[in-house]
Design an enzyme around this catalytic site. Structure first.
Site, PDB file in Angstrom:
ATOM      1  N   LYS A 173       0.980  -1.492   0.235  1.00  0.00           N
ATOM      2  CA  LYS A 173       0.052  -0.215   0.031  1.00  0.00           C
ATOM      3  C   LYS A 173       0.885   1.013  -0.135  1.00  0.00           C
ATOM      4  CE  LYS A 173      -3.892  -2.350   1.798  1.00  0.00           C
ATOM      5  NZ  LYS A 173      -4.561  -2.706   3.277  1.00  0.00           N
ATOM      6  N   LYS A 198      -9.355 -16.033 -11.775  1.00  0.00           N
ATOM      7  CA  LYS A 198     -10.573 -15.893 -10.988  1.00  0.00           C
ATOM      8  C   LYS A 198     -11.429 -14.646 -10.824  1.00  0.00           C
ATOM      9  CE  LYS A 198      -8.406 -14.252  -6.630  1.00  0.00           C
ATOM     10  NZ  LYS A 198      -8.612 -13.553  -5.732  1.00  0.00           N
ATOM     11  N   LYS A 250     -13.163  -8.308  -7.586  1.00  0.00           N
ATOM     12  CA  LYS A 250     -13.545  -7.029  -8.014  1.00  0.00           C
ATOM     13  C   LYS A 250     -12.428  -5.933  -8.888  1.00  0.00           C
ATOM     14  CE  LYS A 250     -15.298  -3.192  -5.436  1.00  0.00           C
ATOM     15  NZ  LYS A 250     -14.633  -2.451  -4.595  1.00  0.00           N
TER      16      LYS A 250
END
Ligand code: TRP
Length: 329
Positions: free
Chosen positions: A111, A194, A197
């Site tokens: 992050k 897969k 989102k």
């Protein structure tokens, strides 16, 4: 009974992959465990969500989980920010969490790399808050996916450290929940990988049926098999994997036979698949729409959840304060 805690990020809508990969198991778990499920709204603050969206996000996630069958009569369902005891435990745990170990976690490094303009202290201490979420109920097990394994290891480390420092086995060492049901990996419709989102290939559980149909009809396929009983390429296998979870066995076998005899028409398969996904979603979507309108019900659920969670949390916090040396005058 086994105490289990799991936090759910309040970001965006649930998709079929979430359902078959996790929520279906949560619904099962609540029958034979003492489950605490909460919406992690404090955790969502590390990315500075717009205040105007914060409540709506929490509300949507809550309504979706309830629509999927998480039952407030079986599990304790609450909103993290309704439980002030968690913040106190978080503060206390921070005193025994070290800069080096927090900086070394992969999610922090990831992050920080992606958002160099917003490396806030909340991001650094994210694993401490998550540990407080788990330890506040003295949970033994946490159902987490691969991406949360390191955070759970940190929680175990903090629990051990606390027990060692203050000389009592107050916290059980939290372990990953061992699922008895199988994990089904739901593929995307873009030919490989897969459903996710962030992959931009997700089919939402409460998504508009027309939008779903459009997505399915656009799914990647190929020009069709040329030999009998030919092995399926990934994109085609993915369509069959989806069909396997949402359609009847007869439907699956029908299209599988057509594939094996080289008579398949992917347009027909997709039309059927879209219909079956829409039908699978229908009761969840219906319930979601109903629950979303019902402010009174949502208020009741979150109040009851907060009451139960605070009772459990207060007991732990009392022990923590005692062990750390806090006394009342
Ligand atoms: N970090 C988890 C996630 O991103 C959410 C979470 C917060 C959580 N607190 C937790 C999960 C406690 C399990 C237990 O998905």
């Amino acid at each position: 009974m086994n105490t289990v805690v799991s936090g759910i990020r309040s970001t965006g809508n649930l998709h079929l992959g979430n359902y078959f990969g996790a929520i279906k198991n949560f619904v099962q778990m609540q029958n034979d465990n003492n489950c605490f499920f909460f919406i992690a709204d404090w955790h969502s603050l590390t990315t500075h969500p717009n205040p105007a969206d914060l409540h709506t996000n929490v509300r949507n996630v809550l309504a979706e989980y309830l629509a999927c069958g998480i039952d407030p009569e079986k599990a304790c369902i609450y909103v993290q920010s309704d439980i002030p005891e968690i913040t106190e435990l978080y503060l206390l745990m921070n005193m025994n969490a070290y800069l080096g170990e927090l900086q070394r976690t992969t999610s922090f490094k990831d992050k920080a790399r992606k958002h160099p303009e917003n490396i806030n202290a909340g991001l650094l201490t994210y694993p401490v808050l998550m540990a407080a979420d788990i330890l506040i109920h003295r949970a033994k097990q946490v159902p987490v996916g691969k991406d949360q394994e390191q955070n759970l290891e940190m929680a175990s480390k903090f629990a051990k450290r606390f027990n060692n420092t203050y000389g009592e086995e107050l916290f059980p060492i939290p372990k990953p929940y061992s699922f008895t049901g199988e994990f089904i990996k739901i593929p995307g419709l873009d030919g490989s990988g897969k459903m996710g989102k962030s992959e931009g290939n997700a089919i939402g559980l409460v998504e508009d049926p027309k939008a779903i149909k459009k997505k399915v009809m656009k799914a990647v396929s190929d020009s069709g098999p040329t030999e009998m009983n030919q092995e399926k390429p990934e994109a085609i296998q993915n369509l069959f994997t989806l069909m396997d979870v949402v359609s009847t066995k007869d439907t699956f076998d029908f299209f599988n036979d057509k594939y094996n005899s080289c008579e398949i028409r992917y347009g027909d398969l997709k039309k059927q698949l879209a219909e079956d996904i829409i039908n699978f979603n229908a009761p969840i979507r219906e319930k979601f729409l109903e629950i979303s309108k019902d402010d009174e019900y949502l208020r009741r659920v979150t109040r009851l959840g907060a009451e139960q969670a605070r009772e459990s949390a207060a007991k732990t916090l009392e022990e923590v304060r005692r062990l750390m040396g806090f006394r009342k005058f």
